[in-house]
Scaffold this active site. Structure first.
Site, mmCIF file in Angstrom:
data_model
loop_
_atom_site.group_PDB
_atom_site.id
_atom_site.type_symbol
_atom_site.label_atom_id
_atom_site.label_comp_id
_atom_site.label_asym_id
_atom_site.label_seq_id
_atom_site.Cartn_x
_atom_site.Cartn_y
_atom_site.Cartn_z
ATOM 1 N N SER A 73 0.904 -1.173 -0.204
ATOM 2 C CA SER A 73 -0.147 0.011 -0.116
ATOM 3 C C SER A 73 0.871 1.284 0.069
ATOM 4 O O SER A 73 1.653 1.319 0.825
ATOM 5 C CB SER A 73 -0.971 -0.085 1.246
ATOM 6 O OG SER A 73 -1.505 1.152 1.258
ATOM 7 N N HIS A 110 -1.100 -1.131 -4.441
ATOM 8 C CA HIS A 110 -2.169 -0.666 -4.142
ATOM 9 C C HIS A 110 -2.157 0.817 -3.773
ATOM 10 O O HIS A 110 -1.275 1.224 -2.834
ATOM 11 C CB HIS A 110 -2.561 -1.611 -2.736
ATOM 12 C CG HIS A 110 -4.140 -1.357 -2.082
ATOM 13 N ND1 HIS A 110 -5.061 -2.084 -2.812
ATOM 14 C CD2 HIS A 110 -4.422 -0.341 -1.336
ATOM 15 C CE1 HIS A 110 -6.134 -1.722 -2.096
ATOM 16 N NE2 HIS A 110 -5.957 -0.826 -1.346
ATOM 17 N N ASP A 145 -4.463 3.976 -2.415
ATOM 18 C CA ASP A 145 -5.733 4.286 -2.014
ATOM 19 C C ASP A 145 -6.045 5.881 -2.165
ATOM 20 O O ASP A 145 -5.170 6.521 -2.040
ATOM 21 C CB ASP A 145 -5.486 4.456 -0.378
ATOM 22 C CG ASP A 145 -5.164 2.579 0.234
ATOM 23 O OD1 ASP A 145 -6.500 1.985 -0.122
ATOM 24 O OD2 ASP A 145 -4.454 2.424 0.778
ATOM 25 N N MET A 167 -8.549 8.751 -1.481
ATOM 26 C CA MET A 167 -9.386 9.270 -0.390
ATOM 27 C C MET A 167 -9.841 10.435 -0.468
ATOM 28 O O MET A 167 -9.158 11.352 -0.944
ATOM 29 C CB MET A 167 -9.019 9.025 0.988
ATOM 30 C CG MET A 167 -8.598 7.795 1.340
ATOM 31 S SD MET A 167 -7.931 7.618 2.837
ATOM 32 C CE MET A 167 -7.023 5.883 2.902
ATOM 33 N N HIS A 172 -7.879 1.656 -5.128
ATOM 34 C CA HIS A 172 -9.046 1.610 -4.213
ATOM 35 C C HIS A 172 -9.646 2.912 -4.281
ATOM 36 O O HIS A 172 -9.201 3.699 -3.354
ATOM 37 C CB HIS A 172 -8.231 1.132 -3.082
ATOM 38 C CG HIS A 172 -9.319 0.901 -2.084
ATOM 39 N ND1 HIS A 172 -8.943 0.344 -0.444
ATOM 40 C CD2 HIS A 172 -10.598 0.871 -1.870
ATOM 41 C CE1 HIS A 172 -10.078 0.287 0.042
ATOM 42 N NE2 HIS A 172 -11.073 0.468 -0.572
ATOM 43 N N MET A 209 -12.023 5.058 -2.151
ATOM 44 C CA MET A 209 -12.848 5.307 -1.047
ATOM 45 C C MET A 209 -13.360 6.782 -1.234
ATOM 46 O O MET A 209 -12.919 7.535 -0.495
ATOM 47 C CB MET A 209 -11.678 5.400 0.265
ATOM 48 C CG MET A 209 -11.370 3.658 0.624
ATOM 49 S SD MET A 209 -10.132 3.765 1.766
ATOM 50 C CE MET A 209 -8.608 3.645 0.946
ATOM 51 N N MET A 221 -12.250 -5.199 3.910
ATOM 52 C CA MET A 221 -11.787 -4.250 4.906
ATOM 53 C C MET A 221 -11.612 -5.051 6.251
ATOM 54 O O MET A 221 -12.586 -5.098 6.712
ATOM 55 C CB MET A 221 -12.461 -3.072 4.857
ATOM 56 C CG MET A 221 -12.648 -2.459 3.525
ATOM 57 S SD MET A 221 -10.729 -1.740 3.047
ATOM 58 C CE MET A 221 -9.974 -0.730 4.419
ATOM 59 N N ASP A 256 -7.550 -5.715 3.213
ATOM 60 C CA ASP A 256 -6.703 -4.709 3.565
ATOM 61 C C ASP A 256 -7.122 -3.939 4.934
ATOM 62 O O ASP A 256 -8.017 -3.963 5.377
ATOM 63 C CB ASP A 256 -7.375 -3.633 2.413
ATOM 64 C CG ASP A 256 -6.691 -2.155 2.542
ATOM 65 O OD1 ASP A 256 -5.794 -2.029 3.213
ATOM 66 O OD2 ASP A 256 -6.973 -1.392 1.877
#
Length: 216
Positions: free
Chosen positions: A7, A32, A34, A36, A65, A67, A136, A175
């Site tokens: 990540s 990975h 993230d 957000m 990913h 979010m 998650m 994750d």
């Protein structure tokens, strides 16, 4: 075979290209990333411009990913920036089937994420559109959180559901709070892709850590 997805949330953002390149060299399977938005989760990270900027530094598939609220607004931007696999949250996607279809129509693989409190029944009717399911094991928003141990049973239940419905080839990604101890638990429960941030990026020997998380 267990796949490892470091990540980038735990990487050194001041030297991001170096960490990205190193993950290729150390034998990771995915990167990975993230994303957000400060609304769906209480944090803000990166957008498509950063994904595009680091794409030349890695040959690994980018596991992006999202979010974020209304992820369908940005799916095309992230695929064009270099995402190979796009994960959206069932909680943030009221038209989930349409969004998953959009991801695939753009040439990327499609994945759906479930927060800890969200039952796996929420995705039973879109299994035919999935390449991966992300469970998650922390509440999303920040790296370095403690693993929620009750999620091990949820992983096992997901694997059993997939087998019973004839979708055993779908990957289960996990994750949150993954380290050597929790990695062993989720592997046994049926996970096939492990996201790890702090465990890898704070390790003295990152290559060895990737191998140990994989169970070698």
């Amino acid at each position: 075979m267990i796949k490892i997805a470091p990540s980038l949330l735990s990487s050194d953002f001041a030297n991001l290209s170096l960490d990205v390149r190193q993950m290729d060299e150390l034998g990771a399977d995915y990167l990975h990333i993230d994303v957000m938005d400060g609304h769906f989760v209480p944090n803000i990270t990166i957008g498509p411009l950063v994904v595009k900027a680091i794409r030349p530094y890695s040959k690994l598939p980018f596991d992006v990913h999202l979010m974020i609220e209304q992820p369908e607004r940005y799916v095309e931007d992230f695929v064009q920036a270099g995402a190979n696999l796009v994960t959206v949250h069932v909680e943030a996607s009221p038209h989930l089937q349409r969004t998953l279809g959009m991801i695939r129509s753009l040439g990327a693989r499609a994945s759906v994420a479930l927060n800890p409190h969200t039952p796996i029944s929420m995705i039973e009717h879109v299994l035919d559109q999935l390449d991966m399911i992300l469970i998650m094991t922390v509440n999303p928003g920040f790296g370095g959180q403690s693993f929620i141990h009750s999620m091990v049973q949820k992983i096992a239940d997901t694997r059993n559901m997939l087998a019973a419905r004839g979708f055993g080839e779908i990957d289960i990604e996990v994750d949150g709070g993954i380290n050597r101890e929790t990695a062993e638990q989720v592997r046994k429960a049926g996970a096939t892709v492990l996201v790890a941030g702090n465990a890898i990026f704070t390790a003295d020997d990152r290559k060895e850590e990737i191998s140990l998380l994989r169970g070698n």
